[in-house]
Design a protein around this motif. Structure first.
Motif, short mmCIF file in Angstrom:
data_model
loop_
_atom_site.label_atom_id
_atom_site.label_comp_id
_atom_site.label_asym_id
_atom_site.label_seq_id
_atom_site.Cartn_x
_atom_site.Cartn_y
_atom_site.Cartn_z
N GLN A 195 -5.45 6.04 -13.81
CA GLN A 195 -6.52 5.03 -13.79
C GLN A 195 -5.97 3.68 -13.34
O GLN A 195 -6.61 2.95 -12.57
N ILE A 196 -4.80 3.31 -13.84
CA ILE A 196 -4.19 2.03 -13.46
C ILE A 196 -3.89 2.00 -11.96
O ILE A 196 -4.16 1.02 -11.26
N ILE A 197 -3.34 3.11 -11.44
CA ILE A 197 -3.02 3.18 -10.01
C ILE A 197 -4.29 3.11 -9.17
O ILE A 197 -4.37 2.38 -8.18
N ASP A 198 -5.31 3.88 -9.58
CA ASP A 198 -6.57 3.89 -8.83
C ASP A 198 -7.22 2.51 -8.85
O ASP A 198 -7.74 2.04 -7.82
N ASP A 199 -7.21 1.84 -10.01
CA ASP A 199 -7.80 0.50 -10.09
C ASP A 199 -7.06 -0.48 -9.19
O ASP A 199 -7.67 -1.32 -8.51
N SER A 200 -5.73 -0.38 -9.19
CA SER A 200 -4.95 -1.30 -8.35
C SER A 200 -5.22 -1.07 -6.88
O SER A 200 -5.32 -2.01 -6.09
N ASN B 192 -8.03 0.11 -5.60
CA ASN B 192 -9.37 -0.42 -5.31
C ASN B 192 -9.34 -1.92 -5.13
O ASN B 192 -10.04 -2.49 -4.28
N ILE B 193 -8.54 -2.60 -5.96
CA ILE B 193 -8.43 -4.05 -5.86
C ILE B 193 -7.79 -4.46 -4.54
O ILE B 193 -8.19 -5.43 -3.90
N VAL B 194 -6.78 -3.69 -4.13
CA VAL B 194 -6.14 -3.97 -2.84
C VAL B 194 -7.16 -3.86 -1.71
O VAL B 194 -7.24 -4.72 -0.82
N TYR B 195 -7.99 -2.78 -1.75
CA TYR B 195 -9.00 -2.61 -0.71
C TYR B 195 -9.99 -3.76 -0.73
O TYR B 195 -10.39 -4.29 0.33
N LYS B 196 -10.42 -4.17 -1.94
CA LYS B 196 -11.35 -5.29 -2.05
C LYS B 196 -10.74 -6.57 -1.50
O LYS B 196 -11.40 -7.33 -0.78
N THR B 197 -9.49 -6.81 -1.85
CA THR B 197 -8.82 -8.02 -1.40
C THR B 197 -8.69 -8.04 0.12
O THR B 197 -8.91 -9.07 0.77
N ILE B 198 -8.34 -6.89 0.69
CA ILE B 198 -8.22 -6.80 2.15
C ILE B 198 -9.55 -7.12 2.80
O ILE B 198 -9.62 -7.87 3.79
N ASP B 199 -10.66 -6.57 2.27
CA ASP B 199 -11.98 -6.82 2.83
C ASP B 199 -12.31 -8.31 2.81
O ASP B 199 -12.81 -8.87 3.79
N ILE B 200 -12.05 -8.95 1.66
CA ILE B 200 -12.37 -10.37 1.52
C ILE B 200 -11.51 -11.22 2.45
O ILE B 200 -12.01 -12.14 3.12
N VAL B 201 -10.22 -10.93 2.51
CA VAL B 201 -9.32 -11.70 3.38
C VAL B 201 -9.70 -11.52 4.84
O VAL B 201 -9.70 -12.48 5.64
N LEU B 202 -10.04 -10.28 5.23
CA LEU B 202 -10.46 -10.01 6.61
C LEU B 202 -11.73 -10.81 6.93
O LEU B 202 -11.87 -11.39 8.01
N LEU B 203 -12.66 -10.83 5.98
CA LEU B 203 -13.90 -11.57 6.16
C LEU B 203 -13.61 -13.07 6.34
O LEU B 203 -14.16 -13.72 7.23
#
Length: 353
Positions: A23-28, A30-41
């Protein structure tokens, strides 16, 4: 769909250490993917902003903006490779022009992905673009779903948007909103290209029904918001006979049953009379007291202005004639078809275009 503050990894301490670590790995991740999306935006928005500011310089000459993008594209591609061709840079500029305040709203602003916004900025109609953006976020539309809804003119096929165009003042708006609040859940025409049936095929209603059921997940999306499938050939028994409705749905937003009768040809007044009877039967024999009045849709290959104007469809808030198309027309043909269905609908609703 991202939130600027939703970047915390939760702690997991259960009796299953393997599951906790996963769960910790999966959450991390997901956060990386979210961060990448926001930074790309943010990156694309800032590039667009910088190009826009350069265009505004008083010393610019004719076609200066175009020259900026051509030069930037060549140099950035040499340095960074793919991702900075002219089309992308134009998209970044357009993104900034349309969404200049996107990073200056409330601190908990949530975003779609860049791929979503790339589709949204292609929509010239501001009201339609805002609607698609809200619906995409609220309903967690994938990029593919958003693309299909835009290409099939989802916004313009909703009967509510067709009527609201004619609203003249606030008092009239309140009356119309109350009278036709369910119409935003009924589209006309329906685009059934995903059924894989040739447009000119000799079609039986049973074949159309089976094709719809085989693509139930997609048809629910095409019908609109809040639809749940109830049954096919739904049996209604009275003291005098047995009756069967082709398809029955329940809309959990409208809190009512929606009956669909399939017709492979042009609609007739007999079709409308039959659906009116089904609706009355459902209201009396099937629906619960907590349900709202039943709606009936005759789904046909051709609608008819005379039927809308002179049959019991006229002024009826619970019966609808909806056209289906077995292929996705080009944009001009689809817009023309939508306008044609509007005119027929106005005839039914005593509305003047």
């Amino acid at each position: 769909m991202n939130n600027l503050l939703d970047l915390r990894i939760d702690a997991y301490e259960t009796s299953d250490i393997m599951n906790d670590v996963k769960q910790i790995i999966d959450d991390s991740r997901n956060i990386v993917y979210k961060t990448i999306d926001i930074v790309l935006l943010q990156r694309n928005w800032l590039i667009g902003k910088r190009i826009y500011e350069e265009e505004l310089k008083e010393t610019r000459k004719e076609n200066y903006g175009r020259e900026i993008i051509v030069t930037l594209s060549k140099e950035l591609t040499k340095i960074y490779g793919k991702g900075f061709d002219r089309n992308n840079l134009y998209n970044y500029l357009k993104f900034y022009k349309i969404y200049q305040n996107i990073f200056y709203t409330v601190c908990k602003q949530s975003f779609l992905s860049w791929s979503h916004y790339r589709l949204l900025i292609s929509i010239n109609d501001k009201n339609a673009r805002i609607w698609y953006e809200k619906e995409a976020y609220k309903n967690a539309w994938s990029v593919r779903t958003l693309q299909r809804n835009i290409s099939t003119q989802y916004y313009y096929r909703m009967l509510s948007s067709q009527i609201k165009e004619n609203i003249k003042n606030d008092d009239e708006e309140a009356i119309v909103e109350e009278k036709i609040k369910h119409l935003e859940h009924i589209k006309n025409p329906l685009i059934l290209d995903f059924l894989g049936i040739p447009e000119n095929a000799k079609l039986r209603e049973s074949v159309l029904e089976q094709a719809i059921l085989s693509n139930l997940q997609v048809i629910l999306m095409e019908l609109g918001k809040g639809y749940a499938f109830v049954g096919r050939q739904y049996h209604i028994r009275t003291d005098n006979g047995d009756y069967y409705v082709d398809l029955v749905f329940y809309n959990y937003i409208l809190k009512c049953f929606i009956l669909v009768d399939l017709k492979v040809g042009e609609i007739t007044h007999q079709d409308i009379g039959q659906m009116d009877m089904y609706v009355r039967m459902f209201d009396e024999l099937i629906k619960d007291k907590s349900d709202n009045p039943t709606l009936g849709i005759v789904l046909c290959s051709e609608t008819n202005a005379d039927i809308a104007k002179y049959s019991i469809l006229k002024g009826n808030e619970h019966l609808f004639a909806t056209k289906y198309k077995l292929y996705l027309p080009n944009e001009l043909d689809l817009k023309a078809e939508i306008e044609h269905q509007k005119e027929i609908f106005y005839s039914q609703q005593n509305e003047e275009k």
